[in-house]
Design a protein around this motif. Structure first.
Motif, PDB file in Angstrom:
ATOM      1  N   ALA A 285     -46.310 -30.752 -14.619  1.00  0.00           N
ATOM      2  CA  ALA A 285     -45.676 -29.968 -13.361  1.00  0.00           C
ATOM      3  C   ALA A 285     -44.251 -29.586 -13.653  1.00  0.00           C
ATOM      4  O   ALA A 285     -44.167 -28.378 -13.274  1.00  0.00           O
ATOM      5  CB  ALA A 285     -45.421 -31.044 -12.355  1.00  0.00           C
ATOM      6  N   ALA A 286     -43.359 -29.834 -14.581  1.00  0.00           N
ATOM      7  CA  ALA A 286     -42.055 -29.048 -14.808  1.00  0.00           C
ATOM      8  C   ALA A 286     -42.329 -28.071 -15.554  1.00  0.00           C
ATOM      9  O   ALA A 286     -42.096 -26.894 -15.075  1.00  0.00           O
ATOM     10  CB  ALA A 286     -41.231 -30.025 -15.713  1.00  0.00           C
ATOM     11  N   VAL A 287     -43.318 -28.068 -16.595  1.00  0.00           N
ATOM     12  CA  VAL A 287     -43.770 -26.634 -17.297  1.00  0.00           C
ATOM     13  C   VAL A 287     -44.166 -25.770 -16.395  1.00  0.00           C
ATOM     14  O   VAL A 287     -44.181 -24.718 -16.398  1.00  0.00           O
ATOM     15  CB  VAL A 287     -44.529 -27.044 -18.576  1.00  0.00           C
ATOM     16  CG1 VAL A 287     -45.022 -25.787 -19.000  1.00  0.00           C
ATOM     17  CG2 VAL A 287     -43.731 -28.088 -19.364  1.00  0.00           C
ATOM     18  N   SER A 288     -45.260 -26.162 -15.402  1.00  0.00           N
ATOM     19  CA  SER A 288     -45.771 -25.294 -14.485  1.00  0.00           C
ATOM     20  C   SER A 288     -44.743 -24.678 -13.731  1.00  0.00           C
ATOM     21  O   SER A 288     -44.837 -23.458 -13.436  1.00  0.00           O
ATOM     22  CB  SER A 288     -46.757 -26.140 -13.826  1.00  0.00           C
ATOM     23  OG  SER A 288     -47.400 -25.401 -12.855  1.00  0.00           O
ATOM     24  N   THR A 289     -43.686 -25.254 -13.035  1.00  0.00           N
ATOM     25  CA  THR A 289     -42.986 -24.706 -12.192  1.00  0.00           C
ATOM     26  C   THR A 289     -41.837 -23.564 -13.005  1.00  0.00           C
ATOM     27  O   THR A 289     -41.825 -22.566 -12.436  1.00  0.00           O
ATOM     28  CB  THR A 289     -41.935 -25.662 -11.537  1.00  0.00           C
ATOM     29  OG1 THR A 289     -41.103 -26.534 -12.480  1.00  0.00           O
ATOM     30  CG2 THR A 289     -42.650 -26.717 -10.753  1.00  0.00           C
ATOM     31  N   VAL A 290     -41.538 -23.911 -14.115  1.00  0.00           N
ATOM     32  CA  VAL A 290     -40.846 -22.916 -14.810  1.00  0.00           C
ATOM     33  C   VAL A 290     -41.747 -21.763 -15.221  1.00  0.00           C
ATOM     34  O   VAL A 290     -40.967 -20.703 -15.461  1.00  0.00           O
ATOM     35  CB  VAL A 290     -40.136 -23.708 -16.043  1.00  0.00           C
ATOM     36  CG1 VAL A 290     -38.942 -24.787 -15.532  1.00  0.00           C
ATOM     37  CG2 VAL A 290     -40.788 -24.262 -17.142  1.00  0.00           C
ATOM     38  N   ASN A 291     -42.783 -22.055 -15.506  1.00  0.00           N
ATOM     39  CA  ASN A 291     -43.667 -20.943 -15.968  1.00  0.00           C
ATOM     40  C   ASN A 291     -44.278 -19.920 -14.886  1.00  0.00           C
ATOM     41  O   ASN A 291     -45.081 -19.303 -14.656  1.00  0.00           O
ATOM     42  CB  ASN A 291     -44.868 -21.223 -16.689  1.00  0.00           C
ATOM     43  CG  ASN A 291     -44.379 -21.638 -18.176  1.00  0.00           C
ATOM     44  OD1 ASN A 291     -43.252 -21.165 -18.531  1.00  0.00           O
ATOM     45  ND2 ASN A 291     -45.156 -22.507 -18.751  1.00  0.00           N
ATOM     46  N   GLY A 292     -43.934 -20.240 -13.461  1.00  0.00           N
ATOM     47  CA  GLY A 292     -44.440 -19.785 -12.357  1.00  0.00           C
ATOM     48  C   GLY A 292     -45.751 -20.071 -11.809  1.00  0.00           C
ATOM     49  O   GLY A 292     -46.534 -19.396 -11.267  1.00  0.00           O
ATOM     50  N   GLY A 293     -46.135 -21.348 -12.293  1.00  0.00           N
ATOM     51  CA  GLY A 293     -47.714 -21.654 -11.669  1.00  0.00           C
ATOM     52  C   GLY A 293     -48.522 -21.736 -13.001  1.00  0.00           C
ATOM     53  O   GLY A 293     -49.636 -22.012 -13.084  1.00  0.00           O
TER      54      GLY A 293
ATOM     55  N   ILE B   3     -52.738 -28.750 -10.869  1.00  0.00           N
ATOM     56  CA  ILE B   3     -52.345 -29.144 -12.351  1.00  0.00           C
ATOM     57  C   ILE B   3     -53.212 -30.376 -12.535  1.00  0.00           C
ATOM     58  O   ILE B   3     -53.679 -30.381 -13.744  1.00  0.00           O
ATOM     59  CB  ILE B   3     -50.872 -29.281 -12.203  1.00  0.00           C
ATOM     60  CG1 ILE B   3     -50.256 -28.424 -11.335  1.00  0.00           C
ATOM     61  CG2 ILE B   3     -50.381 -30.133 -13.400  1.00  0.00           C
ATOM     62  CD1 ILE B   3     -48.532 -28.536 -11.236  1.00  0.00           C
ATOM     63  N   GLU B   4     -53.374 -31.140 -11.766  1.00  0.00           N
ATOM     64  CA  GLU B   4     -54.352 -32.236 -12.109  1.00  0.00           C
ATOM     65  C   GLU B   4     -54.990 -32.492 -10.706  1.00  0.00           C
ATOM     66  O   GLU B   4     -54.664 -32.236  -9.590  1.00  0.00           O
ATOM     67  CB  GLU B   4     -53.628 -33.499 -12.501  1.00  0.00           C
ATOM     68  CG  GLU B   4     -53.441 -33.266 -13.995  1.00  0.00           C
ATOM     69  CD  GLU B   4     -52.578 -34.956 -14.699  1.00  0.00           C
ATOM     70  OE1 GLU B   4     -52.641 -35.864 -14.024  1.00  0.00           O
ATOM     71  OE2 GLU B   4     -52.131 -34.660 -15.787  1.00  0.00           O
ATOM     72  N   PRO B   5     -56.196 -33.213 -10.700  1.00  0.00           N
ATOM     73  CA  PRO B   5     -56.688 -33.509  -9.317  1.00  0.00           C
ATOM     74  C   PRO B   5     -55.841 -33.970  -8.300  1.00  0.00           C
ATOM     75  O   PRO B   5     -55.171 -34.882  -8.341  1.00  0.00           O
ATOM     76  CB  PRO B   5     -57.969 -34.720  -9.917  1.00  0.00           C
ATOM     77  CG  PRO B   5     -58.078 -34.588 -11.509  1.00  0.00           C
ATOM     78  CD  PRO B   5     -56.724 -33.926 -11.841  1.00  0.00           C
ATOM     79  N   GLY B   6     -56.023 -33.141  -7.391  1.00  0.00           N
ATOM     80  CA  GLY B   6     -55.340 -33.454  -5.726  1.00  0.00           C
ATOM     81  C   GLY B   6     -53.984 -33.084  -6.059  1.00  0.00           C
ATOM     82  O   GLY B   6     -53.178 -33.147  -4.726  1.00  0.00           O
ATOM     83  N   VAL B   7     -53.482 -32.433  -7.108  1.00  0.00           N
ATOM     84  CA  VAL B   7     -52.055 -31.806  -6.991  1.00  0.00           C
ATOM     85  C   VAL B   7     -51.981 -30.397  -7.407  1.00  0.00           C
ATOM     86  O   VAL B   7     -52.201 -30.418  -8.613  1.00  0.00           O
ATOM     87  CB  VAL B   7     -50.988 -32.901  -8.047  1.00  0.00           C
ATOM     88  CG1 VAL B   7     -49.780 -32.537  -7.493  1.00  0.00           C
ATOM     89  CG2 VAL B   7     -51.421 -34.315  -7.873  1.00  0.00           C
TER      90      VAL B   7
ATOM     91  N   ALA C 240     -40.372 -29.599 -24.020  1.00  0.00           N
ATOM     92  CA  ALA C 240     -38.823 -29.394 -23.618  1.00  0.00           C
ATOM     93  C   ALA C 240     -38.581 -28.103 -23.890  1.00  0.00           C
ATOM     94  O   ALA C 240     -37.604 -27.561 -23.087  1.00  0.00           O
ATOM     95  CB  ALA C 240     -38.087 -30.407 -24.380  1.00  0.00           C
ATOM     96  N   ASP C 241     -38.874 -27.484 -24.935  1.00  0.00           N
ATOM     97  CA  ASP C 241     -38.433 -26.038 -25.234  1.00  0.00           C
ATOM     98  C   ASP C 241     -39.090 -25.193 -24.148  1.00  0.00           C
ATOM     99  O   ASP C 241     -38.268 -24.298 -23.970  1.00  0.00           O
ATOM    100  CB  ASP C 241     -38.875 -25.549 -26.690  1.00  0.00           C
ATOM    101  CG  ASP C 241     -38.250 -26.116 -27.899  1.00  0.00           C
ATOM    102  OD1 ASP C 241     -37.013 -26.934 -27.568  1.00  0.00           O
ATOM    103  OD2 ASP C 241     -38.697 -26.070 -28.930  1.00  0.00           O
ATOM    104  N   ALA C 242     -40.204 -25.318 -23.830  1.00  0.00           N
ATOM    105  CA  ALA C 242     -40.862 -24.602 -22.522  1.00  0.00           C
ATOM    106  C   ALA C 242     -39.899 -24.534 -21.432  1.00  0.00           C
ATOM    107  O   ALA C 242     -39.785 -23.418 -20.879  1.00  0.00           O
ATOM    108  CB  ALA C 242     -42.364 -24.726 -22.673  1.00  0.00           C
ATOM    109  N   VAL C 243     -39.465 -25.845 -21.141  1.00  0.00           N
ATOM    110  CA  VAL C 243     -38.809 -25.747 -19.910  1.00  0.00           C
ATOM    111  C   VAL C 243     -37.384 -25.169 -20.136  1.00  0.00           C
ATOM    112  O   VAL C 243     -37.056 -24.319 -19.042  1.00  0.00           O
ATOM    113  CB  VAL C 243     -38.438 -27.408 -19.556  1.00  0.00           C
ATOM    114  CG1 VAL C 243     -37.448 -27.589 -18.392  1.00  0.00           C
ATOM    115  CG2 VAL C 243     -40.006 -27.950 -19.257  1.00  0.00           C
ATOM    116  N   THR C 244     -36.669 -25.515 -21.033  1.00  0.00           N
ATOM    117  CA  THR C 244     -35.475 -25.032 -21.355  1.00  0.00           C
ATOM    118  C   THR C 244     -35.381 -23.328 -21.711  1.00  0.00           C
ATOM    119  O   THR C 244     -34.703 -22.674 -20.925  1.00  0.00           O
ATOM    120  CB  THR C 244     -34.930 -25.488 -22.767  1.00  0.00           C
ATOM    121  OG1 THR C 244     -34.741 -26.769 -22.559  1.00  0.00           O
ATOM    122  CG2 THR C 244     -33.462 -24.879 -23.025  1.00  0.00           C
ATOM    123  N   ALA C 245     -36.511 -22.840 -22.150  1.00  0.00           N
ATOM    124  CA  ALA C 245     -36.882 -21.401 -22.282  1.00  0.00           C
ATOM    125  C   ALA C 245     -36.880 -20.568 -21.209  1.00  0.00           C
ATOM    126  O   ALA C 245     -36.321 -19.616 -20.622  1.00  0.00           O
ATOM    127  CB  ALA C 245     -37.382 -21.060 -23.364  1.00  0.00           C
TER     128      ALA C 245
END
Length: 431
Positions: free
Chosen positions: A423-431, A389-393, A242-247
């Motif tokens: 996935a949310a963490v991946s998007t906010v970290n730019g991949g 991120i995970e198989p197929g996605v 949660a902190d990673a997303v917020t930060a």
């Protein structure tokens, strides 16, 4: 993401091992160091790679002053290891130098409030209204009343603690727990503001332990039995996520799928404490109600993102609600696919408006039909494939009329229970 590091001062060797296995079962690498045997060791080197460092002070049978000195020394060693959290592990029925050790760790850390969780349901220890029980018997009526060194002739934990510490104690009861984790956090914070040095929690069951772990995950100092250690690794992971997303920024999650996988993924998001807002399924059959439902989603999700950085909007996943929508659609001459398209259309419209109003450019969509609807709604004309991120996605970078999006589109039946979080963490970290 590096794990939160935990430093533990335990008052005897078996208790040290006990809390070690609790954390180890949660995937945290743990080791015990007897205090008297590590004086000439390089603890920095010996503790390298450990998530949980446990120092056995062997202080349960010392006089209070000696026990306090041992805990202070252990806490200083743990501070030198740059621990993030500190745990004073004691007997699960409060035998020993409870007050002296708790006060000593508080002073060494410079904190004014500590969380006290003594319940250990798997071993018959429960706390109700502050009264401690051992296999259903009040502590004072259990075998520990006749303990030859520490006879336990009281059952009310605040009174036991008051015998050894003059610092104030507040109580979070089962009634608070039954109102949910958000209320428990608020009650805990209220007691801290009122000056309670120790906030003590009722524990009736494993479910109570899991809830309390979520409520205290941000706290620096925890005291008591080892049982809460079983649930802290997961709570720490969710807190960090949660902190990673917020930060890193904001993220919007959208789910229209009714598969078991998507339901489990949504439940996981709720367990993280992220706010989830459902679209009333039957509202899509009336244009006015549909628009009202969409505006409510937009308003609530935008407010949540302004506050915490993330939110999720989804269709109603309750089987009864889905059946009602299907039946009402049938009466109107609509197939289930037609109903699904109406729901996906509303979610897509709301998603675009939320992105527009918040400025968020990180988007995760669950469900094939919903993903297609969102792609059309936003006019996403280019999606560059990134890492899997995970198989197929994959993570993707999409181009649309709002600009560039960090984007994940997943099939409803794909992904682990934690996928939406990943996935949310991946998007906010730019991949």
């Amino acid at each position: 993401m590096s794990r939160i590091r935990v430093g533990v001062a335990a008052d005897d060797i078996t208790g040290a091992n006990d809390i070690g296995i609790c954390f180890a079962n949660g995937g945290y690498r743990s080791a015990v160091f007897p205090q008297e045997l590590i004086r000439d060791k390089d603890l920095q080197r010996e503790a390298r790679g450990l998530d949980v460092v446990i120092i056995d002070t062997d202080s349960r049978f010392d006089d209070p002053r000696t026990a306090a000195a041992k805990v202070a020394a252990a806490t200083q060693l743990l501070k030198e290891l740059s621990c993030d959290r500190y745990f004073n592990k004691t007997c699960s029925v409060f035998r020993g130098n409870i007050g002296a050790e708790f006060d000593s760790m508080q002073d060494a850390l410079g904190v004014t409030s500590s969380m006290v969780i003594l319940g250990f349901p798997k071993n018959g220890r429960t706390t109700v209204d502050g009264v401690h029980y051992v296999y259903g018997k009040r502590l004072e009526d259990s075998q520990f009343r006749s303990d030859p060194i520490h006879p336990m002739d009281l059952s009310y934990l605040p009174d036991i603690l008051a015998r050894q510490s003059d610092r104030s104690v507040g109580l979070v009861t089962w009634k608070d727990l039954d109102r949910g984790v958000l209320h428990v956090r608020a009650r805990k914070d209220e007691l801290k503001r009122a000056g309670c040095a120790y906030v003590l929690f009722d524990i009736r069951s494993q479910d109570d332990l899991a809830l309390v772990a979520e409520a205290v995950a941000e706290e620096v100092n925890i005291c008591g039995s080892s049982a809460i250690g079983e649930f802290l690794p997961g709570a720490y992971h969710r807190l960090q996520a949660a902190d990673a997303v917020t930060a890193a920024g904001q993220a919007l999650l959208v789910a229209g799928s009714l598969t078991d996988q998507s339901k489990a993924q949504t439940a996981h998001i709720r367990a993280l404490g992220w706010q989830v807002f459902e679209l009333e399924s039957c509202a899509v059959f009336d244009p006015e109600r549909q628009r009202e439902a969409e505006q409510e989603l937009i308003r609530k999700a935008s407010a949540a993102m302004a506050e915490t950085g993330y939110a999720m909007i989804c269709s109603q996943q309750d089987a009864k609600k889905a059946a009602e929508a299907k039946a009402q659609g049938s009466r109107l001459g609509l197939s289930w696919q037609d109903v699904g398209r109406l729901i996906s259309g509303s979610l897509s419209y709301a998603a675009e408006e939320i992105l527009r109003q918040t400025g968020c450019r990180n988007l995760v969509v669950a469900g094939g039909d919903t993903s297609a609807a969102v792609t059309r709604q936003l006019g996403i004309y280019r999606m560059e494939i990134g890492r899997e991120i995970e198989p197929g996605v994959p993570f993707m970078r999409g181009e649309c009329r709002l600009g560039t999006l960090n984007l994940v589109l997943k099939s409803g039946s794909f992904g682990s229970e934690e996928f939406l979080e990943k996935a949310a963490v991946s998007t906010v970290n730019g991949g």
